[in-house]
Design an enzyme around this catalytic site. Sequence first.
Site, PDB file in Angstrom:
ATOM      1  N   ARG A   1      30.092  82.588 -48.189  1.00 37.30           N
ATOM      2  CA  ARG A   1      30.506  83.853 -48.831  1.00 37.30           C
ATOM      3  C   ARG A   1      31.178  84.830 -47.868  1.00 37.30           C
ATOM      4  NH1 ARG A   1      25.462  83.179 -51.218  1.00 37.30           N
ATOM      5  NH2 ARG A   1      25.615  82.440 -53.370  1.00 37.30           N
TER       6      ARG A   1
ATOM      7  N   LYS B   1      45.982  88.931 -47.281  1.00 34.27           N
ATOM      8  CA  LYS B   1      46.125  87.858 -48.273  1.00 34.27           C
ATOM      9  C   LYS B   1      45.847  86.519 -47.592  1.00 34.27           C
ATOM     10  CE  LYS B   1      49.487  89.641 -51.589  1.00 34.27           C
ATOM     11  NZ  LYS B   1      50.837  89.453 -52.145  1.00 34.27           N
TER      12      LYS B   1
ATOM     13  N   GLU C   1      62.184  88.871 -43.014  1.00 34.58           N
ATOM     14  CA  GLU C   1      61.182  89.894 -43.383  1.00 34.58           C
ATOM     15  C   GLU C   1      61.457  91.200 -42.633  1.00 34.58           C
ATOM     16  OE1 GLU C   1      59.153  89.453 -45.858  1.00 34.58           O
ATOM     17  OE2 GLU C   1      59.399  87.283 -46.087  1.00 34.58           O
TER      18      GLU C   1
ATOM     19  N   LYS D   1      54.104  97.759 -43.164  1.00 35.08           N
ATOM     20  CA  LYS D   1      53.268  96.964 -44.067  1.00 35.08           C
ATOM     21  C   LYS D   1      51.881  97.593 -44.190  1.00 35.08           C
ATOM     22  CE  LYS D   1      51.839  92.519 -45.711  1.00 35.08           C
ATOM     23  NZ  LYS D   1      51.930  91.065 -45.687  1.00 35.08           N
TER      24      LYS D   1
ATOM     25  N   GLU E   1      47.729  94.835 -54.549  1.00 41.18           N
ATOM     26  CA  GLU E   1      49.015  94.692 -55.239  1.00 41.18           C
ATOM     27  C   GLU E   1      48.959  95.047 -56.719  1.00 41.18           C
ATOM     28  OE1 GLU E   1      51.574  91.565 -53.662  1.00 41.18           O
ATOM     29  OE2 GLU E   1      52.374  91.293 -55.672  1.00 41.18           O
TER      30      GLU E   1
ATOM     31  N   ARG F   1      52.363  97.958 -53.560  1.00 37.88           N
ATOM     32  CA  ARG F   1      52.523  96.782 -52.697  1.00 37.88           C
ATOM     33  C   ARG F   1      53.661  95.866 -53.175  1.00 37.88           C
ATOM     34  NH1 ARG F   1      47.703  93.474 -49.544  1.00 37.88           N
ATOM     35  NH2 ARG F   1      49.048  91.921 -48.611  1.00 37.88           N
TER      36      ARG F   1
ATOM     37  N   ASN G   1      57.903  92.878 -52.116  1.00 41.24           N
ATOM     38  CA  ASN G   1      58.572  91.708 -52.716  1.00 41.24           C
ATOM     39  C   ASN G   1      60.078  91.905 -52.855  1.00 41.24           C
ATOM     40  OD1 ASN G   1      56.145  90.385 -52.973  1.00 41.24           O
ATOM     41  ND2 ASN G   1      55.744  91.248 -54.999  1.00 41.24           N
TER      42      ASN G   1
ATOM     43  N   HIS H   1      62.439  88.977 -53.121  1.00 42.22           N
ATOM     44  CA  HIS H   1      61.653  87.753 -53.257  1.00 42.22           C
ATOM     45  C   HIS H   1      61.784  87.070 -54.624  1.00 42.22           C
ATOM     46  CE1 HIS H   1      60.138  88.972 -49.417  1.00 42.22           C
ATOM     47  NE2 HIS H   1      59.316  87.942 -49.332  1.00 42.22           N
TER      48      HIS H   1
ATOM     49  N   HIS I   1      62.520  83.167 -54.370  1.00 45.83           N
ATOM     50  CA  HIS I   1      61.686  82.079 -54.890  1.00 45.83           C
ATOM     51  C   HIS I   1      62.505  81.119 -55.741  1.00 45.83           C
ATOM     52  CE1 HIS I   1      58.034  84.877 -54.246  1.00 45.83           C
ATOM     53  NE2 HIS I   1      58.220  84.078 -53.212  1.00 45.83           N
TER      54      HIS I   1
ATOM     55  N   HIS J   1      61.702  79.504 -46.206  1.00 41.53           N
ATOM     56  CA  HIS J   1      61.414  80.688 -47.016  1.00 41.53           C
ATOM     57  C   HIS J   1      62.179  81.919 -46.497  1.00 41.53           C
ATOM     58  CE1 HIS J   1      59.212  83.596 -49.379  1.00 41.53           C
ATOM     59  NE2 HIS J   1      58.854  84.224 -48.281  1.00 41.53           N
TER      60      HIS J   1
HETATM   61  N1  LIG Z   1      49.313  85.939 -46.336  1.00 41.92           N
HETATM   62  C1  LIG Z   1      50.470  86.531 -46.498  1.00 41.92           C
HETATM   63  O1  LIG Z   1      50.558  87.746 -46.748  1.00 41.92           O
HETATM   64  C2  LIG Z   1      51.733  85.737 -46.332  1.00 41.92           C
HETATM   65  C3  LIG Z   1      52.970  86.400 -46.226  1.00 41.92           C
HETATM   66  C4  LIG Z   1      54.117  85.627 -46.020  1.00 41.92           C
HETATM   67  C5  LIG Z   1      54.031  84.252 -45.912  1.00 41.92           C
HETATM   68  N2  LIG Z   1      52.805  83.635 -46.028  1.00 41.92           N
HETATM   69  C6  LIG Z   1      52.672  82.184 -45.892  1.00 41.92           C
HETATM   70  O2  LIG Z   1      53.007  81.853 -44.544  1.00 41.92           O
HETATM   71  C7  LIG Z   1      53.470  80.500 -44.499  1.00 41.92           C
HETATM   72  C8  LIG Z   1      54.710  80.442 -43.634  1.00 41.92           C
HETATM   73  O3  LIG Z   1      54.355  80.892 -42.357  1.00 41.92           O
HETATM   74  P1  LIG Z   1      55.260  80.555 -41.068  1.00 41.92           P
HETATM   75  O4  LIG Z   1      56.668  80.861 -41.393  1.00 41.92           O
HETATM   76  O5  LIG Z   1      54.619  81.176 -39.905  1.00 41.92           O
HETATM   77  O6  LIG Z   1      55.211  78.951 -41.032  1.00 41.92           O
HETATM   78  P2  LIG Z   1      54.263  77.898 -40.278  1.00 41.92           P
HETATM   79  O7  LIG Z   1      52.893  78.369 -40.151  1.00 41.92           O
HETATM   80  O8  LIG Z   1      54.493  76.610 -40.998  1.00 41.92           O
HETATM   81  O9  LIG Z   1      54.908  77.806 -38.824  1.00 41.92           O
HETATM   82  C9  LIG Z   1      56.252  77.409 -38.711  1.00 41.92           C
HETATM   83  C10 LIG Z   1      56.429  76.313 -37.665  1.00 41.92           C
HETATM   84  O10 LIG Z   1      56.312  76.886 -36.371  1.00 41.92           O
HETATM   85  C11 LIG Z   1      55.407  76.126 -35.568  1.00 41.92           C
HETATM   86  N3  LIG Z   1      54.870  77.056 -34.589  1.00 41.92           N
HETATM   87  C12 LIG Z   1      53.960  78.042 -34.796  1.00 41.92           C
HETATM   88  N4  LIG Z   1      53.832  78.783 -33.701  1.00 41.92           N
HETATM   89  C13 LIG Z   1      54.660  78.264 -32.773  1.00 41.92           C
HETATM   90  C14 LIG Z   1      54.987  78.637 -31.434  1.00 41.92           C
HETATM   91  N5  LIG Z   1      54.490  79.727 -30.846  1.00 41.92           N
HETATM   92  N6  LIG Z   1      55.893  77.864 -30.767  1.00 41.92           N
HETATM   93  C15 LIG Z   1      56.466  76.781 -31.385  1.00 41.92           C
HETATM   94  N7  LIG Z   1      56.207  76.402 -32.631  1.00 41.92           N
HETATM   95  C16 LIG Z   1      55.317  77.155 -33.330  1.00 41.92           C
HETATM   96  C17 LIG Z   1      54.458  75.531 -36.567  1.00 41.92           C
HETATM   97  O11 LIG Z   1      53.837  74.368 -36.071  1.00 41.92           O
HETATM   98  C18 LIG Z   1      55.406  75.206 -37.726  1.00 41.92           C
HETATM   99  O12 LIG Z   1      56.055  73.986 -37.477  1.00 41.92           O
HETATM  100  C19 LIG Z   1      53.715  80.080 -45.932  1.00 41.92           C
HETATM  101  O13 LIG Z   1      52.685  79.208 -46.321  1.00 41.92           O
HETATM  102  C20 LIG Z   1      53.635  81.383 -46.726  1.00 41.92           C
HETATM  103  O14 LIG Z   1      53.149  81.189 -48.024  1.00 41.92           O
HETATM  104  C21 LIG Z   1      51.681  84.359 -46.224  1.00 41.92           C
END
Ligand SMILES: NC(=O)c1ccc[n+]([C@@H]2O[C@H](COP(=O)([O-])OP(=O)(O)OC[C@H]3O[C@@H](n4cnc5c(N)ncnc54)[C@H](O)[C@@H]3O)[C@@H](O)[C@H]2O)c1
Length: 363
Positions: A121, A143, A185, A227, A237, A241, A245, A248, A252, A264
């Site tokens: 939990r 999130k 972003e 943010k 949201e 919030r 988007n 976005h 999407h 993305h």
């Molecule tokens: N929680 C939220 O508010 C929120 C907001 C936006 C996106 N997201 C989510 O985030 C995800 C995308 O995140 P992301 O773009 O960071 O992608 P990711 O976590 O897949 O990382 C991108 C790539 O970079 C590599 N990597 C990470 N750190 C590295 C470093 N320092 N050096 C070399 N390689 C490195 C990873 O192995 C991966 O191949 C999606 O699943 C999306 O839905 C969440």
Amino acid sequence: MKKILIKTHQHKYPVFIGKSIQSNLPRLIIEMNLFNNILFIVDSHVDHLYEKTLRTIMNSLKCKLNYYIVKSGERSKSSTELHRIYSYLLGKKYNRDTLIIAAGGGVVGDLAGYAAATFMRGVQLVHLPTTLLAMVDSSIGGKTGINFNKNKNIIGAFFQPEFVMADLEFLKTLPKSEIICGTGEIIKYAYLSNNDFFNYVNDNLNEILICNLTVLDKVISESVKIKSAVVKQDEKETGLRKILNLGHTFAHAYESELNFRIKHGEAVIAGLISALYLSNRLKILSKEKFDRFIKLPLKINLSAAFNKLNKENVYNRMFSDKKSRGGRIKFVLLADTGKILIDVDASKADIYYALENTLEHFT
Ligand SMILES: NC(=O)c1ccc[n+]([C@@H]2O[C@H](COP(=O)([O-])OP(=O)(O)OC[C@H]3O[C@@H](n4cnc5c(N)ncnc54)[C@H](O)[C@@H]3O)[C@@H](O)[C@H]2O)c1
């Protein structure tokens, strides 16, 4: 090391930003009196690159400490991987007094964050974002979640960490395509913020793309502040919030229409271009401001895959996704820097106009 405080209704936590600040991790865990039964959940690429550094730093803590490696990539944000983490925690006899540290991009942050939100939990969580996108976006705001049955982020929880540490050194090994993702972003925050920040991002876009850490320090700090100000007012949201988007809704549709062959962040850049066209078409954004704002996202070369899109398919995709959830499309649009409108309706002709003009840039 900069410190930005994030306040939500039930929680207040710091975001630390700076160069080579990882070595402060053990000290902060002690000073903040966090649990010393630690599971470090690490992205496999990050582990490969930083295993020695992270383990040397953590070895100075006298505590129960294990490392769990998550295979890099979106597919790891799954119930299968989540169940493996639960099994690992139970196998190693972790209890409620557990601290999970998530080291990676948004994938590991969302997955490990959701594991922390739900195991027993809820246990403690620290984010160590290692991608630009994770530093400016996914590690901030609480999130967490996983994908399920091909639905993105469909299972999750709002769960705030004890602290976030964005060490800019990680960005030095990040591939250019991932820097572009985070930049999408940052451009969004430039519109959400004010003229000064917009001009700074506009003037320094190249420095961001070549990973100038001094410039990145400033833009990450500003993005986190924007943010956090939004999340403070609307953690779950229900209203404000939604401004996060911006771009976005289009993004999407572009992503799913291209079967997720584009990143993305690239889709967000194209989505921002579309949102600007629609804002201008609906007379929300003046022609003069439109001309100034559109130049920024157009400076980035996007993937050639965008020229495969056609407006009818993208439009149908936007509506089929919405209809399946029984809703209408509401757009987030821009009147000026810092002046955002949410829940705006648009006609088919208006949406076609925005799509047509966006796609023209890619032909
Ligand atoms: N929680 C939220 O508010 C929120 C907001 C936006 C996106 N997201 C989510 O985030 C995800 C995308 O995140 P992301 O773009 O960071 O992608 P990711 O976590 O897949 O990382 C991108 C790539 O970079 C590599 N990597 C990470 N750190 C590295 C470093 N320092 N050096 C070399 N390689 C490195 C990873 O192995 C991966 O191949 C999606 O699943 C999306 O839905 C969440």
